[in-house]
Scaffold this active site. Structure first.
Site, PDB file in Angstrom:
ATOM      1  N   ASP A 144       0.867  -1.062   0.156  1.00 43.06           N
ATOM      2  CA  ASP A 144      -0.011   0.022  -0.140  1.00 43.06           C
ATOM      3  C   ASP A 144       0.857   1.323   0.064  1.00 43.06           C
ATOM      4  OD1 ASP A 144      -2.228  -1.269  -0.242  1.00 43.06           O
ATOM      5  OD2 ASP A 144      -2.599  -1.511   2.292  1.00 43.06           O
ATOM      6  N   ASP A 186      -7.070  -1.646  -4.438  1.00 43.12           N
ATOM      7  CA  ASP A 186      -8.002  -1.360  -3.495  1.00 43.12           C
ATOM      8  C   ASP A 186      -9.215  -0.199  -4.175  1.00 43.12           C
ATOM      9  OD1 ASP A 186      -7.015  -2.978  -1.480  1.00 43.12           O
ATOM     10  OD2 ASP A 186      -5.835  -1.125  -0.678  1.00 43.12           O
TER      11      ASP A 186
END
Length: 221
Positions: free
Chosen positions: A180, A194
């Site tokens: 991330d 995401d």
């Protein structure tokens, strides 16, 4: 009298009278044949129309499937390339400020679900992601809606992006931590996979609310 009839000739009236019924019969037969052809036309036209509709439906479905996989491939490639750049250039370095303190690029490893939730259930989320991919591929066979193709493509690309991390990244197969890097202020850090999953999910909710099904039909509750 006989001699006069021989010279003058036999009147044509009887011959005309005999020919007229024949012509009438021929015309009736022609009309009957024409009527039969016209009577059979609706059935033939209906069958031909059904066949044409069926043939048109197949290429339309194939185009929608192509859109689904094209969107999925684009979302997956974008996520994969972004993570490769983040790991190579940003990991173990200071965060990069994009909009002051409101938005930064900061590399972290996330063993949980999207936005860092459920880090203790990595294997479960991996299985769920794999199941979602299988369901989407099976649903693609009945897909005739362009908006649904885009939505499912986003879901498929995002699921494949994070599943790739879980399979190939450390600490192990099916237990890998997802990369991330998008870090808004006061919000969880996430990645492009995401984002694709969330956008696809929101689009599906909108389509369902409007009554549009994946096969292109519209229903009203």
């Amino acid at each position: 009298m006989a001699e006069a009839e021989r010279i003058i000739g036999t009147p044509d009236i009887p011959e005309s009278a005999e020919a007229e019924p024949e012509r009438s019969d021929g015309k009736a037969a022609s009309d009957e044949r024409s009527g039969s052809g016209e009577a059979g036309a609706p059935d033939g036209s209906s069958a031909e129309a059904d066949g044409t509709a069926g043939e048109a439906q197949q290429p339309r479905g194939k185009r929608r499937i192509a859109v689904l996989f094209a969107v999925a491939a684009f979302a997956y490639a974008l996520d994969l390339v972004s993570k490769m750049i983040v790991v190579a250039k940003l990991e173990h370095h200071e965060p990069i400020e994009i909009i002051g303190e409101w938005l930064k690029f900061e590399a972290i490893r996330n063993a949980g679900a999207a936005f860092g939730f459920g880090e203790a259930f990595t294997i479960i989320f991996t299985v769920i992601a794999a199941a979602v991919i299988v369901v989407i591929i099976r649903l693609a066979r009945k897909l005739y809606s362009l908006p649904w193709a885009v939505a499912l493509g986003l879901l498929l690309g995002g699921a494949l992006g994070n599943l790739t991390d879980r399979i190939f990244r450390s600490p192990g197969v099916f237990q890998g931590a997802v990369v991330d890097f998008i870090a808004p202020k006061g919000f969880a850090v996430f990645n492009l996979a995401d984002s694709a999953i969330v956008c696809g999910g929101v689009l599906i909710v909108i389509l369902s609310f409007r009554g549009l099904d994946p096969d292109g039909t519209v229903h009203k509750d």
